[in-house]
Structure formats: C-alpha cells, structure tokens
Design an enzyme around this catalytic site. Structure first.
Site, PDB file in Angstrom:
ATOM      1  N   LYS A   9       0.824  -1.214   0.000  1.00  0.00           N
ATOM      2  CA  LYS A   9       0.000   0.000   0.000  1.00  0.00           C
ATOM      3  C   LYS A   9       0.866   1.277   0.000  1.00  0.00           C
ATOM      4  CE  LYS A   9      -3.912  -2.287   2.292  1.00  0.00           C
ATOM      5  NZ  LYS A   9      -4.898  -2.237   3.410  1.00  0.00           N
ATOM      6  N   TYR A  49     -12.520  -1.970  -3.291  1.00  0.00           N
ATOM      7  CA  TYR A  49     -12.982  -2.091  -1.903  1.00  0.00           C
ATOM      8  C   TYR A  49     -14.509  -1.952  -1.799  1.00  0.00           C
ATOM      9  CZ  TYR A  49      -8.341  -2.257   0.274  1.00  0.00           C
ATOM     10  OH  TYR A  49      -7.097  -2.662   0.701  1.00  0.00           O
ATOM     11  N   PHE A  57     -15.404   4.039   7.352  1.00  0.00           N
ATOM     12  CA  PHE A  57     -14.044   4.413   6.944  1.00  0.00           C
ATOM     13  C   PHE A  57     -13.838   4.345   5.427  1.00  0.00           C
ATOM     14  CE2 PHE A  57     -13.916  -0.135   8.167  1.00  0.00           C
ATOM     15  CZ  PHE A  57     -13.433  -0.706   6.992  1.00  0.00           C
ATOM     16  N   ARG A  85      -1.785 -14.253   4.548  1.00  0.00           N
ATOM     17  CA  ARG A  85      -2.531 -13.566   5.616  1.00  0.00           C
ATOM     18  C   ARG A  85      -1.765 -13.677   6.948  1.00  0.00           C
ATOM     19  NH1 ARG A  85      -6.856 -10.289   4.360  1.00  0.00           N
ATOM     20  NH2 ARG A  85      -7.572 -10.686   6.481  1.00  0.00           N
ATOM     21  N   THR A  91      -5.303  -6.998  10.842  1.00  0.00           N
ATOM     22  CA  THR A  91      -5.616  -5.714  10.189  1.00  0.00           C
ATOM     23  C   THR A  91      -5.092  -4.537  11.007  1.00  0.00           C
ATOM     24  OG1 THR A  91      -7.639  -6.753   9.356  1.00  0.00           O
ATOM     25  CG2 THR A  91      -7.524  -4.346   9.228  1.00  0.00           C
ATOM     26  N   ARG A 102       2.628  -6.278   9.198  1.00  0.00           N
ATOM     27  CA  ARG A 102       1.895  -5.152   9.786  1.00  0.00           C
ATOM     28  C   ARG A 102       2.455  -4.754  11.149  1.00  0.00           C
ATOM     29  NH1 ARG A 102      -4.065  -7.056   7.594  1.00  0.00           N
ATOM     30  NH2 ARG A 102      -4.108  -5.742   5.747  1.00  0.00           N
ATOM     31  N   ASN A 112      -1.970   0.236   6.748  1.00  0.00           N
ATOM     32  CA  ASN A 112      -1.401  -0.983   7.320  1.00  0.00           C
ATOM     33  C   ASN A 112      -0.556  -1.770   6.319  1.00  0.00           C
ATOM     34  OD1 ASN A 112      -3.472  -1.921   5.784  1.00  0.00           O
ATOM     35  ND2 ASN A 112      -4.579  -2.941   7.439  1.00  0.00           N
ATOM     36  N   HIS A 115      -2.099  -5.513   1.512  1.00  0.00           N
ATOM     37  CA  HIS A 115      -3.382  -6.202   1.327  1.00  0.00           C
ATOM     38  C   HIS A 115      -3.082  -7.620   0.870  1.00  0.00           C
ATOM     39  CE1 HIS A 115      -7.397  -7.197  -0.243  1.00  0.00           C
ATOM     40  NE2 HIS A 115      -6.732  -7.755  -1.247  1.00  0.00           N
ATOM     41  N   GLU A 126      -9.540 -10.704  -7.625  1.00  0.00           N
ATOM     42  CA  GLU A 126      -8.583  -9.609  -7.407  1.00  0.00           C
ATOM     43  C   GLU A 126      -7.384  -9.713  -8.355  1.00  0.00           C
ATOM     44  OE1 GLU A 126      -7.705  -9.653  -3.206  1.00  0.00           O
ATOM     45  OE2 GLU A 126      -9.737  -8.989  -2.682  1.00  0.00           O
TER      46      GLU A 126
HETATM   47  P1  GDP Z   1      -7.837  -6.810   5.743  1.00  0.00           P
HETATM   48  O1  GDP Z   1      -8.451  -7.955   4.969  1.00  0.00           O
HETATM   49  O2  GDP Z   1      -7.005  -7.264   6.908  1.00  0.00           O
HETATM   50  O3  GDP Z   1      -7.085  -5.849   4.850  1.00  0.00           O
HETATM   51  O4  GDP Z   1      -9.037  -5.982   6.433  1.00  0.00           O
HETATM   52  P2  GDP Z   1     -10.500  -5.536   5.941  1.00  0.00           P
HETATM   53  O5  GDP Z   1     -10.900  -6.269   4.676  1.00  0.00           O
HETATM   54  O6  GDP Z   1     -11.400  -5.633   7.114  1.00  0.00           O
HETATM   55  O7  GDP Z   1     -10.332  -3.981   5.612  1.00  0.00           O
HETATM   56  C1  GDP Z   1      -9.769  -3.531   4.409  1.00  0.00           C
HETATM   57  C2  GDP Z   1      -8.854  -2.365   4.705  1.00  0.00           C
HETATM   58  O8  GDP Z   1      -9.634  -1.267   5.210  1.00  0.00           O
HETATM   59  C3  GDP Z   1      -7.827  -2.615   5.817  1.00  0.00           C
HETATM   60  O9  GDP Z   1      -6.685  -3.311   5.383  1.00  0.00           O
HETATM   61  C4  GDP Z   1      -7.504  -1.185   6.246  1.00  0.00           C
HETATM   62  O10 GDP Z   1      -6.624  -0.537   5.319  1.00  0.00           O
HETATM   63  C5  GDP Z   1      -8.880  -0.537   6.167  1.00  0.00           C
HETATM   64  N1  GDP Z   1      -9.594  -0.608   7.461  1.00  0.00           N
HETATM   65  C6  GDP Z   1     -10.133  -1.707   8.063  1.00  0.00           C
HETATM   66  N2  GDP Z   1     -10.727  -1.396   9.235  1.00  0.00           N
HETATM   67  C7  GDP Z   1     -10.588  -0.053   9.370  1.00  0.00           C
HETATM   68  C8  GDP Z   1     -11.005   0.892  10.374  1.00  0.00           C
HETATM   69  O11 GDP Z   1     -11.639   0.534  11.370  1.00  0.00           O
HETATM   70  N3  GDP Z   1     -10.665   2.201  10.151  1.00  0.00           N
HETATM   71  C9  GDP Z   1      -9.989   2.630   9.044  1.00  0.00           C
HETATM   72  N4  GDP Z   1      -9.714   3.939   8.916  1.00  0.00           N
HETATM   73  N5  GDP Z   1      -9.579   1.768   8.085  1.00  0.00           N
HETATM   74  C10 GDP Z   1      -9.868   0.442   8.240  1.00  0.00           C
END
Ligand code: GDP
Length: 137
Positions: A9, A49, A57, A85, A91, A102, A112, A115, A126
């Site tokens: 990212k 996304y 968010f 993962r 996350t 991370r 973070n 992805h 994807e």
């Molecule tokens: P991942 O699969 O671990 O990447 O997590 P998710 O699919 O739940 O979320 C996608 C992405 O959204 C994450 O990698 C973060 O960049 C962002 N994100 C997730 N949760 C939050 C949150 O609570 N706040 C904010 N600002 N960003 C978030």
C-alpha cells in the site's frame, strides 16, 4: 499450489519498504510471479474495496489508497492465501503478531502496509482485476 493477490500500500511504498516486504514474502516460501507499480484511480479504489462501501471508513480508505503508488503482486505457493494472511498479520497493527509485516511496518489500522486476498474466490477476482492472463504465464 495456490495464488493470491498482494498489494503493497501507499504508506509502505512511500517509505521504501517494497524490498523489506518482498524479503519477508520470499523467506516464507511464496514466489512473486508478477509485480508492477500502479497508481489507483478513485474509481478503481472504490471498485476494489466495494465490499466496504457502507463502512464509516470507506471514503478515508479510498483517499488513502489513491494517495500514492502501490505495488501489486501475484504470489504463488502452498496455501498461498492463508500463508500470506499469516505473514501480513492482523488488520490492526496493535493486534498483529511479532514478526508480521503489519507489526513491523504498519502505521495505523488504515495505513497498514499490505493487502492480501482473504479467500480463493476473492483471489481469482482480485488477480484478474489487476493482471491479464499474458502477465501471469
Ligand atoms: P484486511 O483484509 O485485513 O485488509 O481488512 P479488511 O478487509 O477488514 O479492511 C480492508 C482495509 O480497510 C484494511 O486493510 C484497512 O486498510 C482498512 N480498514 C479496516 N478497518 C478499518 C477501520 O476501522 N478504520 C480505518 N480507517 N480503516 C480500516
């Protein structure tokens, strides 16, 4: 053998961490079989996304993902999806295990650093989002 999509990212690309992250990927027996730099458009980030579009968010995430270049990669290996993962960590970097990407590099729950696809179905979708068949031989 399995394939997964990885995105390094903007926060990590900006801090010159591509090499550090690739080292962790390769140390953990995943092969980087395709890799390119890309700057996501707003439309592309919103579409990628899309599953999160009702989340509070979402707009902030799209702004972050379009704030700089990303490195998109296809990783291949045994159980590549789950394995990556694990290498990425949780996350929220505060919850991530020691030694994960991370934990080592993420700035926040949003910025973070990486992805990784979360299922076989999403990995196929994807990978096809970013790479043509010709790039994946
Ligand atoms: P991942 O699969 O671990 O990447 O997590 P998710 O699919 O739940 O979320 C996608 C992405 O959204 C994450 O990698 C973060 O960049 C962002 N994100 C997730 N949760 C939050 C949150 O609570 N706040 C904010 N600002 N960003 C978030």
């Amino acid at each position: 053998m399995e394939r997964t999509l990885s995105i390094i990212k903007p926060d990590a690309v900006k801090r010159n961490l591509i090499g550090h992250i690739n080292q962790l990927i390769e140390k953990n027996n995943l092969k980087i079989i395709a890799s390119k730099t890309h700057k996501l458009s707003k439309n592309e980030a919103e579409s990628f996304y899309g599953v999160h579009k009702e989340r509070p968010f979402f707009n902030s995430l799209v702004a972050f993902m379009t704030s700089g270049s990303v490195q998109v990669q296809v990783l291949e290996g045994e159980n590549a999806i789950v394995s990556y993962r694990e290498i990425m960590g949780a996350t929220n970097p505060e919850d991530a295990d020691e030694g994960t990407i991370r934990k080592l590099f993420a700035e926040s729950i949003e910025a973070n650093s990486v992805h990784g696809s979360d299922s076989s179905e999403n990995a196929s979708i994807e990978i096809a989002f970013f790479f043509s068949g010709l790039e994946l031989i």
